[in-house]
Design a protein around this motif. Structure first.
Motif, mmCIF file in Angstrom:
data_model
loop_
_atom_site.group_PDB
_atom_site.id
_atom_site.type_symbol
_atom_site.label_atom_id
_atom_site.label_comp_id
_atom_site.label_asym_id
_atom_site.label_seq_id
_atom_site.Cartn_x
_atom_site.Cartn_y
_atom_site.Cartn_z
ATOM 1 N N GLY A 23 0.803 -1.214 0.000
ATOM 2 C CA GLY A 23 0.000 0.000 0.000
ATOM 3 C C GLY A 23 0.836 1.265 0.000
ATOM 4 O O GLY A 23 0.408 2.313 -0.482
ATOM 5 N N SER A 24 2.048 1.174 0.533
ATOM 6 C CA SER A 24 2.884 2.374 0.559
ATOM 7 C C SER A 24 3.707 2.507 -0.716
ATOM 8 O O SER A 24 4.538 3.404 -0.837
ATOM 9 N N GLY A 25 3.497 1.593 -1.649
ATOM 10 C CA GLY A 25 4.120 1.728 -2.962
ATOM 11 C C GLY A 25 5.534 1.186 -3.057
ATOM 12 O O GLY A 25 6.206 1.389 -4.061
ATOM 13 N N PHE A 26 6.001 0.494 -2.032
ATOM 14 C CA PHE A 26 7.333 -0.106 -2.110
ATOM 15 C C PHE A 26 7.251 -1.352 -2.989
ATOM 16 O O PHE A 26 6.486 -2.255 -2.701
ATOM 17 N N GLN A 27 8.048 -1.390 -4.057
ATOM 18 C CA GLN A 27 8.014 -2.554 -4.944
ATOM 19 C C GLN A 27 8.876 -3.684 -4.399
ATOM 20 O O GLN A 27 8.470 -4.823 -4.362
ATOM 21 N N GLN A 28 10.098 -3.330 -4.030
ATOM 22 C CA GLN A 28 10.988 -4.362 -3.483
ATOM 23 C C GLN A 28 11.859 -3.774 -2.391
ATOM 24 O O GLN A 28 12.069 -2.563 -2.335
ATOM 25 N N PRO A 29 12.354 -4.665 -1.522
ATOM 26 C CA PRO A 29 13.153 -4.145 -0.401
ATOM 27 C C PRO A 29 14.469 -3.528 -0.874
ATOM 28 O O PRO A 29 15.031 -3.952 -1.889
ATOM 29 N N THR A 30 14.943 -2.527 -0.165
ATOM 30 C CA THR A 30 16.260 -1.973 -0.453
ATOM 31 C C THR A 30 17.316 -2.929 0.105
ATOM 32 O O THR A 30 16.996 -3.865 0.833
ATOM 33 N N ASP A 31 18.584 -2.685 -0.231
ATOM 34 C CA ASP A 31 19.668 -3.569 0.220
ATOM 35 C C ASP A 31 19.676 -3.751 1.735
ATOM 36 O O ASP A 31 19.796 -4.864 2.230
ATOM 37 N N ILE A 32 19.554 -2.627 2.426
ATOM 38 C CA ILE A 32 19.654 -2.726 3.892
ATOM 39 C C ILE A 32 18.452 -3.506 4.438
ATOM 40 O O ILE A 32 18.584 -4.296 5.377
ATOM 41 N N GLN A 33 17.284 -3.330 3.814
ATOM 42 C CA GLN A 33 16.098 -4.076 4.255
ATOM 43 C C GLN A 33 16.269 -5.570 3.979
ATOM 44 O O GLN A 33 15.966 -6.409 4.821
ATOM 45 N N ARG A 34 16.773 -5.892 2.793
ATOM 46 C CA ARG A 34 17.033 -7.290 2.424
ATOM 47 C C ARG A 34 17.949 -7.970 3.433
ATOM 48 O O ARG A 34 17.757 -9.119 3.789
ATOM 49 N N GLN A 35 18.957 -7.258 3.868
ATOM 50 C CA GLN A 35 19.943 -7.877 4.758
ATOM 51 C C GLN A 35 19.525 -7.843 6.220
ATOM 52 O O GLN A 35 19.762 -8.788 6.958
ATOM 53 N N ALA A 36 18.926 -6.735 6.634
ATOM 54 C CA ALA A 36 18.650 -6.580 8.060
ATOM 55 C C ALA A 36 17.380 -7.303 8.503
ATOM 56 O O ALA A 36 17.334 -7.863 9.607
ATOM 57 N N ILE A 37 16.357 -7.307 7.668
ATOM 58 C CA ILE A 37 15.056 -7.832 8.117
ATOM 59 C C ILE A 37 15.130 -9.320 8.519
ATOM 60 O O ILE A 37 14.673 -9.676 9.607
ATOM 61 N N PRO A 38 15.754 -10.202 7.701
ATOM 62 C CA PRO A 38 15.804 -11.608 8.132
ATOM 63 C C PRO A 38 16.550 -11.796 9.458
ATOM 64 O O PRO A 38 16.126 -12.591 10.292
ATOM 65 N N LEU A 39 17.628 -11.049 9.646
ATOM 66 C CA LEU A 39 18.399 -11.182 10.893
ATOM 67 C C LEU A 39 17.573 -10.707 12.083
ATOM 68 O O LEU A 39 17.543 -11.345 13.137
ATOM 69 N N ALA A 40 16.893 -9.581 11.904
ATOM 70 C CA ALA A 40 16.076 -9.054 12.995
ATOM 71 C C ALA A 40 14.907 -9.989 13.291
ATOM 72 O O ALA A 40 14.565 -10.227 14.452
ATOM 73 N N LEU A 41 14.315 -10.555 12.244
ATOM 74 C CA LEU A 41 13.204 -11.493 12.446
ATOM 75 C C LEU A 41 13.672 -12.743 13.192
ATOM 76 O O LEU A 41 12.917 -13.348 13.938
ATOM 77 N N ALA A 42 14.937 -13.108 12.989
ATOM 78 C CA ALA A 42 15.486 -14.282 13.671
ATOM 79 C C ALA A 42 15.836 -13.959 15.125
ATOM 80 O O ALA A 42 16.336 -14.817 15.850
ATOM 81 N N GLY A 43 15.600 -12.738 15.540
ATOM 82 C CA GLY A 43 15.817 -12.374 16.939
ATOM 83 C C GLY A 43 17.237 -11.973 17.276
ATOM 84 O O GLY A 43 17.596 -11.804 18.443
ATOM 85 N N GLY A 46 16.472 3.567 3.404
ATOM 86 C CA GLY A 46 15.331 2.799 3.914
ATOM 87 C C GLY A 46 15.577 2.081 5.233
ATOM 88 O O GLY A 46 15.026 1.011 5.476
ATOM 89 N N LYS A 47 16.373 2.689 6.088
ATOM 90 C CA LYS A 47 16.672 2.036 7.373
ATOM 91 C C LYS A 47 15.436 1.966 8.273
ATOM 92 O O LYS A 47 15.301 1.034 9.060
ATOM 93 N N THR A 48 14.541 2.939 8.143
ATOM 94 C CA THR A 48 13.364 2.942 9.021
ATOM 95 C C THR A 48 12.561 1.649 8.875
ATOM 96 O O THR A 48 12.295 0.958 9.869
ATOM 97 N N ALA A 49 12.201 1.311 7.645
ATOM 98 C CA ALA A 49 11.420 0.085 7.433
ATOM 99 C C ALA A 49 12.230 -1.144 7.837
ATOM 100 O O ALA A 49 11.671 -2.151 8.255
ATOM 101 N N ALA A 50 13.565 -1.043 7.741
ATOM 102 C CA ALA A 50 14.417 -2.189 8.083
ATOM 103 C C ALA A 50 14.291 -2.565 9.552
ATOM 104 O O ALA A 50 14.469 -3.723 9.912
ATOM 105 N N PHE A 51 13.996 -1.583 10.410
ATOM 106 C CA PHE A 51 13.766 -1.981 11.814
ATOM 107 C C PHE A 51 12.295 -1.981 12.208
ATOM 108 O O PHE A 51 11.879 -2.747 13.068
ATOM 109 N N VAL A 52 11.490 -1.151 11.545
ATOM 110 C CA VAL A 52 10.062 -1.102 11.924
ATOM 111 C C VAL A 52 9.352 -2.412 11.546
ATOM 112 O O VAL A 52 8.608 -2.971 12.358
ATOM 113 N N LEU A 53 9.597 -2.926 10.332
ATOM 114 C CA LEU A 53 8.866 -4.125 9.895
ATOM 115 C C LEU A 53 9.131 -5.349 10.777
ATOM 116 O O LEU A 53 8.188 -5.960 11.275
ATOM 117 N N PRO A 54 10.397 -5.724 10.999
ATOM 118 C CA PRO A 54 10.605 -6.909 11.854
ATOM 119 C C PRO A 54 10.126 -6.706 13.289
ATOM 120 O O PRO A 54 9.669 -7.651 13.924
#
Ligand code: ADP
Ligand code: MG
Length: 447
Positions: free
Chosen positions: A18-38, A50-58
Protein backbone atom coordinates in the motif's frame (compact mmCIF):
# COMPACT_ATOMS: atom_id res chain seq x y z
CA UNK A 1 14.21 -10.42 -3.91
CA UNK A 2 10.66 -9.42 -3.05
CA UNK A 3 9.06 -8.42 0.23
CA UNK A 4 7.14 -11.74 0.11
CA UNK A 5 10.41 -13.63 0.31
CA UNK A 6 11.23 -11.86 3.55
CA UNK A 7 8.56 -13.97 5.27
CA UNK A 8 6.66 -10.97 6.57
CA UNK A 9 3.20 -11.32 8.04
CA UNK A 10 0.43 -10.79 5.43
CA UNK A 11 -0.85 -7.76 7.36
CA UNK A 12 2.54 -6.09 7.09
CA UNK A 13 2.95 -7.10 3.43
CA UNK A 14 -0.38 -5.52 2.62
CA UNK A 15 0.69 -2.24 4.23
CA UNK A 16 4.10 -2.34 2.49
CA UNK A 17 2.39 -2.79 -0.88
CA UNK A 18 0.00 0.00 0.00
CA UNK A 19 2.88 2.37 0.56
CA UNK A 20 4.12 1.73 -2.96
CA UNK A 21 7.33 -0.11 -2.11
CA UNK A 22 8.01 -2.55 -4.94
CA UNK A 23 10.99 -4.36 -3.48
CA UNK A 24 13.15 -4.14 -0.40
CA UNK A 25 16.26 -1.97 -0.45
CA UNK A 26 19.67 -3.57 0.22
CA UNK A 27 19.65 -2.73 3.89
CA UNK A 28 16.10 -4.08 4.26
CA UNK A 29 17.03 -7.29 2.42
CA UNK A 30 19.94 -7.88 4.76
CA UNK A 31 18.65 -6.58 8.06
CA UNK A 32 15.06 -7.83 8.12
CA UNK A 33 15.80 -11.61 8.13
CA UNK A 34 18.40 -11.18 10.89
CA UNK A 35 16.08 -9.05 13.00
CA UNK A 36 13.20 -11.49 12.45
CA UNK A 37 15.49 -14.28 13.67
CA UNK A 38 15.82 -12.37 16.94
CA UNK A 39 19.47 -11.45 16.50
CA UNK A 40 21.12 -8.34 17.83
CA UNK A 41 22.09 -6.23 14.87
CA UNK A 42 24.28 -3.24 14.10
CA UNK A 43 23.66 -1.86 10.66
CA UNK A 44 25.05 1.04 8.70
CA UNK A 45 23.97 2.46 5.38
CA UNK A 46 23.86 5.95 3.95
CA UNK A 47 20.86 8.17 4.53
CA UNK A 48 17.90 7.59 2.29
CA UNK A 49 18.41 3.84 1.97
CA UNK A 50 15.33 2.80 3.91
CA UNK A 51 16.67 2.04 7.37
CA UNK A 52 13.36 2.94 9.02
CA UNK A 53 11.42 0.09 7.43
CA UNK A 54 14.42 -2.19 8.08
CA UNK A 55 13.77 -1.98 11.81
CA UNK A 56 10.06 -1.10 11.92
CA UNK A 57 8.87 -4.13 9.89
CA UNK A 58 10.61 -6.91 11.85
CA UNK A 59 9.77 -5.20 15.13
CA UNK A 60 6.06 -4.96 14.27
CA UNK A 61 6.15 -8.62 13.27
CA UNK A 62 7.54 -9.54 16.67
CA UNK A 63 4.86 -7.45 18.37
CA UNK A 64 2.16 -9.45 16.57
CA UNK A 65 3.06 -12.29 18.95
CA UNK A 66 1.20 -11.95 22.24
CA UNK A 67 3.13 -10.37 25.10
CA UNK A 68 4.53 -12.79 27.62
CA UNK A 69 4.23 -10.38 30.51
CA UNK A 70 1.26 -8.45 31.78
CA UNK A 71 2.24 -5.02 32.87
CA UNK A 72 2.27 -1.42 31.70
CA UNK A 73 4.99 0.14 29.56
CA UNK A 74 6.39 -0.49 26.09
CA UNK A 75 7.39 -3.81 24.51
CA UNK A 76 9.60 -2.07 21.96
CA UNK A 77 11.46 1.22 22.29
CA UNK A 78 12.94 3.25 19.45
CA UNK A 79 15.43 5.95 20.46
CA UNK A 80 16.18 8.63 17.92
CA UNK A 81 17.98 11.98 18.25
CA UNK A 82 15.37 14.56 17.23
CA UNK A 83 11.67 15.21 17.44
CA UNK A 84 11.35 15.38 13.66
CA UNK A 85 12.86 11.94 13.30
CA UNK A 86 10.72 10.54 16.08
CA UNK A 87 7.60 11.81 14.35
CA UNK A 88 8.75 10.45 11.00
CA UNK A 89 9.32 7.04 12.54
CA UNK A 90 5.92 7.20 14.22
CA UNK A 91 4.38 7.92 10.83
CA UNK A 92 6.14 4.88 9.36
CA UNK A 93 4.94 2.74 12.29
CA UNK A 94 1.37 3.94 11.76
CA UNK A 95 1.63 3.24 8.03
CA UNK A 96 3.15 -0.26 8.25
CA UNK A 97 1.10 -1.21 11.30
CA UNK A 98 -2.24 -0.03 9.93
CA UNK A 99 -3.64 -3.57 9.65
CA UNK A 100 -2.27 -4.72 13.01
CA UNK A 101 -3.95 -4.01 16.31
CA UNK A 102 -1.03 -2.43 18.06
CA UNK A 103 -0.78 0.51 20.42
CA UNK A 104 2.04 2.85 19.65
CA UNK A 105 3.06 6.28 20.80
CA UNK A 106 5.83 8.81 20.88
CA UNK A 107 7.55 10.65 23.64
CA UNK A 108 9.29 13.81 22.48
CA UNK A 109 10.16 17.19 23.87
CA UNK A 110 7.91 20.16 23.25
CA UNK A 111 4.75 18.11 23.82
CA UNK A 112 2.56 18.39 26.93
CA UNK A 113 3.28 16.03 29.81
CA UNK A 114 -0.20 14.92 30.93
CA UNK A 115 -0.95 12.93 27.78
CA UNK A 116 2.53 11.39 27.91
CA UNK A 117 2.06 10.46 31.58
CA UNK A 118 -1.24 8.76 30.79
CA UNK A 119 0.31 6.86 27.91
CA UNK A 120 3.13 5.57 30.12
CA UNK A 121 0.60 4.30 32.64
CA UNK A 122 -0.83 1.84 30.11
CA UNK A 123 0.49 -1.18 28.22
CA UNK A 124 2.07 -0.04 24.99
CA UNK A 125 3.42 -2.05 22.08
CA UNK A 126 5.88 0.40 20.59
CA UNK A 127 7.22 3.69 21.83
CA UNK A 128 9.34 6.13 19.81
CA UNK A 129 11.27 8.55 22.01
CA UNK A 130 14.00 11.14 22.07
CA UNK A 131 16.50 10.44 24.87
CA UNK A 132 15.99 13.72 26.72
CA UNK A 133 12.26 13.51 27.27
CA UNK A 134 12.38 9.79 28.01
CA UNK A 135 15.04 10.31 30.71
CA UNK A 136 12.90 13.07 32.11
CA UNK A 137 9.99 10.67 32.60
CA UNK A 138 12.32 7.95 33.89
CA UNK A 139 13.66 10.24 36.57
CA UNK A 140 10.06 10.80 37.71
CA UNK A 141 9.65 7.04 38.00
CA UNK A 142 6.96 6.98 35.34
CA UNK A 143 8.45 4.43 32.97
CA UNK A 144 8.01 0.71 33.46
CA UNK A 145 10.40 -1.24 31.25
CA UNK A 146 9.63 -4.69 32.64
CA UNK A 147 7.92 -5.77 29.40
CA UNK A 148 10.57 -4.41 27.08
CA UNK A 149 11.64 -6.93 24.42
CA UNK A 150 13.30 -4.80 21.75
CA UNK A 151 15.55 -1.74 22.05
CA UNK A 152 16.27 0.15 18.83
CA UNK A 153 18.79 2.95 18.40
CA UNK A 154 18.20 4.88 15.20
CA UNK A 155 20.76 7.37 13.86
CA UNK A 156 23.09 6.21 16.62
CA UNK A 157 26.03 8.22 15.27
CA UNK A 158 24.00 11.37 15.42
CA UNK A 159 22.72 10.65 18.92
CA UNK A 160 26.29 10.42 20.12
CA UNK A 161 27.31 13.54 18.16
CA UNK A 162 24.51 15.40 19.88
CA UNK A 163 25.83 14.46 23.28
CA UNK A 164 23.30 11.76 24.09
CA UNK A 165 25.90 9.16 24.98
CA UNK A 166 25.15 9.19 28.72
CA UNK A 167 21.36 9.25 28.31
CA UNK A 168 21.59 6.33 25.88
CA UNK A 169 23.73 4.36 28.33
CA UNK A 170 21.38 5.15 31.21
CA UNK A 171 18.33 4.08 29.23
CA UNK A 172 20.02 0.88 28.01
CA UNK A 173 20.97 0.03 31.58
CA UNK A 174 17.36 0.49 32.72
CA UNK A 175 15.80 -1.98 30.25
CA UNK A 176 15.87 -5.78 30.68
CA UNK A 177 19.17 -7.43 29.76
CA UNK A 178 17.28 -10.21 27.97
CA UNK A 179 16.20 -8.13 25.01
CA UNK A 180 16.92 -7.74 21.34
CA UNK A 181 18.99 -4.69 20.43
CA UNK A 182 19.02 -3.17 16.94
CA UNK A 183 21.31 -0.27 16.11
CA UNK A 184 21.16 1.77 12.90
CA UNK A 185 23.65 4.40 11.93
CA UNK A 186 25.15 6.13 8.92
CA UNK A 187 28.57 4.96 10.10
CA UNK A 188 29.85 2.23 12.38
CA UNK A 189 33.09 3.76 13.49
CA UNK A 190 34.76 5.00 16.66
CA UNK A 191 32.35 5.71 19.45
CA UNK A 192 29.33 4.25 17.72
CA UNK A 193 31.07 0.93 17.33
CA UNK A 194 32.18 1.02 20.94
CA UNK A 195 28.73 1.67 22.32
CA UNK A 196 27.19 -0.84 19.91
CA UNK A 197 29.47 -3.55 21.23
CA UNK A 198 28.78 -2.58 24.82
CA UNK A 199 25.00 -2.81 24.35
CA UNK A 200 24.74 -5.99 22.29
CA UNK A 201 25.19 -9.71 22.55
CA UNK A 202 26.92 -11.43 19.62
CA UNK A 203 25.63 -8.83 17.20
CA UNK A 204 25.38 -9.42 13.49
CA UNK A 205 26.87 -6.64 11.45
CA UNK A 206 25.43 -5.30 8.22
CA UNK A 207 27.50 -2.62 6.58
CA UNK A 208 26.63 -1.05 3.25
CA UNK A 209 28.93 1.36 1.44
CA UNK A 210 31.81 3.10 3.12
CA UNK A 211 32.09 6.84 3.60
CA UNK A 212 33.80 7.46 0.32
CA UNK A 213 31.23 5.62 -1.80
CA UNK A 214 28.31 7.40 -0.29
CA UNK A 215 26.32 9.94 -2.19
CA UNK A 216 27.60 8.86 -5.58
CA UNK A 217 24.38 10.23 -7.07
CA UNK A 218 24.98 13.70 -5.62
CA UNK A 219 27.04 16.22 -7.57
CA UNK A 220 29.11 18.16 -5.06
CA UNK A 221 30.50 21.61 -5.88
CA UNK A 222 32.55 24.15 -4.03
CA UNK A 223 32.26 27.86 -4.80
CA UNK A 224 34.89 30.08 -3.29
CA UNK A 225 33.69 33.38 -1.89
CA UNK A 226 35.56 36.42 -0.60
CA UNK A 227 33.14 37.19 2.20
CA UNK A 228 29.53 36.89 3.34
CA UNK A 229 28.29 39.46 0.82
CA UNK A 230 29.90 37.48 -1.97
CA UNK A 231 28.26 34.33 -0.62
CA UNK A 232 24.88 36.02 -0.75
CA UNK A 233 25.40 36.90 -4.40
CA UNK A 234 26.38 33.33 -5.21
CA UNK A 235 23.35 32.08 -3.34
CA UNK A 236 21.07 34.45 -5.24
CA UNK A 237 22.55 33.16 -8.49
CA UNK A 238 21.97 29.51 -7.65
CA UNK A 239 18.45 30.01 -6.34
CA UNK A 240 17.21 31.25 -9.72
CA UNK A 241 18.55 28.35 -11.77
CA UNK A 242 15.90 26.30 -13.54
CA UNK A 243 17.23 22.96 -12.40
CA UNK A 244 16.73 23.93 -8.79
CA UNK A 245 13.29 22.68 -7.84
CA UNK A 246 13.59 22.86 -4.07
CA UNK A 247 16.57 23.85 -1.97
CA UNK A 248 17.63 23.35 1.58
CA UNK A 249 20.03 26.11 2.65
CA UNK A 250 22.11 25.55 5.77
CA UNK A 251 23.23 28.31 8.09
CA UNK A 252 25.39 27.97 11.18
CA UNK A 253 22.97 29.60 13.61
CA UNK A 254 19.25 29.92 14.28
CA UNK A 255 19.59 33.66 14.02
CA UNK A 256 21.34 33.30 10.68
CA UNK A 257 18.53 31.06 9.44
CA UNK A 258 15.85 33.54 10.49
CA UNK A 259 17.64 36.47 8.90
CA UNK A 260 18.38 34.69 5.67
CA UNK A 261 14.76 33.53 5.31
CA UNK A 262 13.69 37.14 5.75
CA UNK A 263 16.10 38.38 3.08
CA UNK A 264 15.11 35.64 0.64
CA UNK A 265 11.47 36.38 1.26
CA UNK A 266 12.10 40.02 0.38
CA UNK A 267 13.77 38.85 -2.82
CA UNK A 268 10.55 37.12 -3.79
CA UNK A 269 11.43 33.52 -2.97
CA UNK A 270 8.89 31.17 -1.43
CA UNK A 271 10.91 30.56 1.68
CA UNK A 272 10.82 29.68 5.36
CA UNK A 273 13.21 29.02 8.22
CA UNK A 274 13.46 25.79 10.22
CA UNK A 275 15.34 25.95 13.49
CA UNK A 276 15.36 24.75 17.04
CA UNK A 277 13.67 27.80 18.56
CA UNK A 278 10.46 27.07 16.70
CA UNK A 279 7.68 25.20 18.42
CA UNK A 280 7.15 21.59 17.53
CA UNK A 281 3.93 22.36 15.67
CA UNK A 282 5.47 25.28 13.76
CA UNK A 283 8.30 23.06 12.61
CA UNK A 284 5.90 20.35 11.59
CA UNK A 285 3.79 22.83 9.61
CA UNK A 286 6.88 24.16 7.85
CA UNK A 287 8.10 20.70 6.86
CA UNK A 288 4.62 19.87 5.60
CA UNK A 289 4.51 23.05 3.48
CA UNK A 290 7.91 22.19 2.05
CA UNK A 291 6.71 18.69 1.25
CA UNK A 292 3.64 20.05 -0.52
CA UNK A 293 5.83 22.39 -2.60
CA UNK A 294 4.55 25.59 -1.01
CA UNK A 295 8.09 26.44 0.02
CA UNK A 296 10.91 26.37 -2.50
CA UNK A 297 13.80 27.44 -0.30
CA UNK A 298 14.02 26.17 3.27
CA UNK A 299 16.72 27.74 5.44
CA UNK A 300 17.70 25.44 8.27
CA UNK A 301 20.17 24.66 11.00
CA UNK A 302 21.73 21.21 11.34
CA UNK A 303 19.69 20.03 14.28
CA UNK A 304 16.37 21.08 12.78
CA UNK A 305 17.08 19.51 9.40
CA UNK A 306 18.35 16.23 10.72
CA UNK A 307 16.49 13.32 9.15
CA UNK A 308 14.32 15.60 7.07
CA UNK A 309 12.86 13.36 4.42
CA UNK A 310 11.62 15.30 1.42
CA UNK A 311 12.29 13.58 -1.89
CA UNK A 312 11.88 16.70 -4.03
CA UNK A 313 14.87 18.60 -2.62
CA UNK A 314 17.12 19.05 -5.67
CA UNK A 315 19.78 21.22 -4.03
CA UNK A 316 21.46 21.37 -0.66
CA UNK A 317 23.33 24.63 -0.28
CA UNK A 318 25.83 25.08 2.52
CA UNK A 319 25.83 28.83 3.03
CA UNK A 320 27.90 28.16 6.13
CA UNK A 321 30.02 25.04 6.22
CA UNK A 322 29.30 22.74 9.14
CA UNK A 323 31.70 22.84 12.08
CA UNK A 324 31.63 19.07 12.36
CA UNK A 325 32.69 17.41 9.11
CA UNK A 326 30.26 14.52 9.63
CA UNK A 327 27.40 16.99 9.37
CA UNK A 328 28.42 17.65 5.79
CA UNK A 329 27.49 14.07 4.95
CA UNK A 330 24.25 14.32 6.87
CA UNK A 331 23.38 17.59 5.15
CA UNK A 332 23.97 16.51 1.59
CA UNK A 333 22.04 13.32 2.31
CA UNK A 334 18.92 15.51 2.33
CA UNK A 335 19.10 15.65 -1.46
CA UNK A 336 19.24 12.72 -3.87
CA UNK A 337 16.74 10.84 -1.68
CA UNK A 338 15.53 7.43 -2.78
CA UNK A 339 17.34 7.14 -6.12
CA UNK A 340 16.81 10.69 -7.39
CA UNK A 341 20.02 12.59 -8.09
CA UNK A 342 20.86 15.81 -6.33
CA UNK A 343 23.28 18.70 -6.16
CA UNK A 344 25.21 19.91 -3.15
CA UNK A 345 26.73 23.39 -3.26
CA UNK A 346 29.10 24.67 -0.61
CA UNK A 347 30.05 28.33 -0.35
CA UNK A 348 33.52 28.55 1.10
CA UNK A 349 35.02 31.74 2.46
CA UNK A 350 38.75 32.03 3.23
CA UNK A 351 37.97 31.35 6.91
CA UNK A 352 36.33 28.05 6.01
CA UNK A 353 39.40 26.41 4.49
CA UNK A 354 40.19 24.18 7.45
CA UNK A 355 36.57 23.02 7.62
CA UNK A 356 36.73 22.19 3.94
CA UNK A 357 39.94 20.24 4.48
CA UNK A 358 38.28 18.18 7.16
CA UNK A 359 35.29 17.45 4.94
CA UNK A 360 37.53 16.35 2.09
CA UNK A 361 39.52 14.14 4.41
CA UNK A 362 36.34 12.53 5.71
CA UNK A 363 34.76 11.97 2.31
CA UNK A 364 38.10 10.85 0.91
CA UNK A 365 37.91 12.99 -2.16
CA UNK A 366 38.63 16.44 -3.36
CA UNK A 367 35.41 18.32 -4.03
CA UNK A 368 35.11 20.00 -7.35
CA UNK A 369 35.83 23.75 -7.43
CA UNK A 370 33.41 25.66 -9.59
CA UNK A 371 33.01 29.32 -10.45
CA UNK A 372 30.18 31.50 -11.61
CA UNK A 373 31.36 33.83 -14.35
CA UNK A 374 31.06 37.37 -13.10
CA UNK A 375 31.18 36.18 -9.50
CA UNK A 376 34.69 34.79 -9.35
CA UNK A 377 36.54 35.10 -6.05
CA UNK A 378 39.17 37.82 -5.83
CA UNK A 379 41.60 35.85 -3.79
CA UNK A 380 42.85 32.88 -5.69
CA UNK A 381 42.62 29.88 -3.41
CA UNK A 382 45.87 28.12 -4.25
CA UNK A 383 48.71 28.24 -6.73
CA UNK A 384 47.33 25.14 -8.28
CA UNK A 385 44.03 26.77 -9.00
CA UNK A 386 45.63 29.99 -10.20
CA UNK A 387 47.64 28.17 -12.77
CA UNK A 388 44.69 26.46 -14.28
CA UNK A 389 42.67 29.63 -14.69
CA UNK A 390 45.35 32.08 -15.78
CA UNK A 391 45.32 33.19 -19.36
CA UNK A 392 41.92 31.88 -20.23
CA UNK A 393 38.90 34.05 -19.86
CA UNK A 394 36.44 31.79 -18.13
CA UNK A 395 33.50 30.92 -20.30
CA UNK A 396 35.05 32.16 -23.54
CA UNK A 397 37.32 29.23 -24.01
CA UNK A 398 35.46 26.25 -22.67
CA UNK A 399 37.68 23.76 -24.38
CA UNK A 400 40.91 24.34 -22.55
CA UNK A 401 40.68 24.85 -18.83
CA UNK A 402 37.01 25.35 -18.28
CA UNK A 403 33.99 23.55 -19.39
CA UNK A 404 30.83 25.55 -19.76
CA UNK A 405 28.10 24.07 -17.69
CA UNK A 406 24.54 24.57 -18.96
CA UNK A 407 25.31 27.97 -20.41
CA UNK A 408 22.25 28.01 -22.64
CA UNK A 409 19.93 27.02 -19.87
CA UNK A 410 21.36 29.53 -17.49
CA UNK A 411 20.99 32.46 -19.83
CA UNK A 412 17.59 31.65 -21.25
CA UNK A 413 15.60 30.54 -18.25
CA UNK A 414 17.00 32.61 -15.47
CA UNK A 415 15.04 35.07 -13.47
CA UNK A 416 16.07 38.21 -11.75
CA UNK A 417 15.65 38.90 -8.07
CA UNK A 418 12.02 39.87 -8.30
CA UNK A 419 11.27 36.63 -10.04
CA UNK A 420 10.58 37.96 -13.54
CA UNK A 421 12.48 36.34 -16.38
CA UNK A 422 15.66 37.98 -17.53
CA UNK A 423 15.95 39.02 -21.13
CA UNK A 424 16.73 36.10 -23.32
CA UNK A 425 20.38 35.83 -24.15
CA UNK A 426 21.21 38.57 -21.68
CA UNK A 427 24.89 39.16 -22.34
CA UNK A 428 25.47 39.82 -18.68
CA UNK A 429 23.85 36.54 -17.78
CA UNK A 430 26.18 34.43 -15.75
CA UNK A 431 26.83 30.86 -16.59
CA UNK A 432 28.12 28.32 -14.13
CA UNK A 433 31.50 27.21 -15.22
CA UNK A 434 33.17 24.22 -13.83
CA UNK A 435 36.85 23.59 -13.87
CA UNK A 436 37.55 20.24 -15.36
CA UNK A 437 39.44 18.41 -12.74
CA UNK A 438 41.18 15.30 -13.91
CA UNK A 439 42.49 14.80 -10.46
CA UNK A 440 39.29 14.97 -8.47
CA UNK A 441 40.16 12.01 -6.29
CA UNK A 442 43.34 13.59 -5.03
CA UNK A 443 43.57 14.71 -1.45
CA UNK A 444 42.87 18.33 -0.65
CA UNK A 445 45.44 20.82 -1.79
CA UNK A 446 43.97 23.85 -0.07
CA UNK A 447 45.14 24.92 3.26
P1 ADP B 1 17.18 6.27 6.07
O1 ADP B 1 16.63 6.11 7.46
O2 ADP B 1 18.08 5.16 5.67
O3 ADP B 1 17.79 7.62 5.83
P2 ADP B 1 14.40 6.22 5.31
O4 ADP B 1 13.96 5.02 6.07
O5 ADP B 1 14.06 7.54 5.88
O6 ADP B 1 15.97 6.17 5.05
O7 ADP B 1 13.85 6.08 3.81
C1 ADP B 1 14.13 7.05 2.82
C2 ADP B 1 13.00 7.12 1.80
O8 ADP B 1 12.95 5.93 1.03
C3 ADP B 1 11.63 7.26 2.43
O9 ADP B 1 10.89 8.20 1.69
C4 ADP B 1 11.02 5.89 2.33
O10 ADP B 1 9.61 5.93 2.26
C5 ADP B 1 11.63 5.37 1.04
N1 ADP B 1 11.76 3.90 1.01
C6 ADP B 1 12.21 3.10 2.00
N2 ADP B 1 12.21 1.81 1.63
C7 ADP B 1 11.75 1.77 0.36
C8 ADP B 1 11.51 0.71 -0.58
N3 ADP B 1 11.77 -0.56 -0.29
N4 ADP B 1 11.02 1.06 -1.79
C9 ADP B 1 10.77 2.36 -2.09
N5 ADP B 1 10.97 3.42 -1.26
C10 ADP B 1 11.46 3.13 -0.05
MG1 MG C 1 16.79 7.11 9.19
Amino acid sequence: MSFEQLALDPRLLKAVKGSGFQQPTDIQRQAIPLALAGKDLMASAQTGTGKTAAFVLPTLQRLLQPATKRSVGPRALVLTPTRELALQISDAVAQFGQFCRLTTGNLVGGMPYPAQNRMLGKPLDLLVATPGRLLDHMSQGRVNFSRLEVLILDEADRMLDMGFIQPVKTIAAAVPAARQTLLFSATLEGQVLKIAKALMKNPERVQLAANRDRHASIAQHIYQADDAAHKRKLLAHHLVQDELTQALVFTATKRGARRMAKVLDEQGHATAALHGDMSQSARKRTVERMRRGKIRVLVATDVAARGLDICSISHVINFDLPTVAEDYIHRIGRTGRAQASGTAISLVAPDDRSKLNQIERLTGRRLERSIVVGLEPNSRPSRNETRSTRGSKPGTNPGSHFRANNVGKATSGRRNRKGSPLKKGNPRGRASVRRQDANSNALPTLG
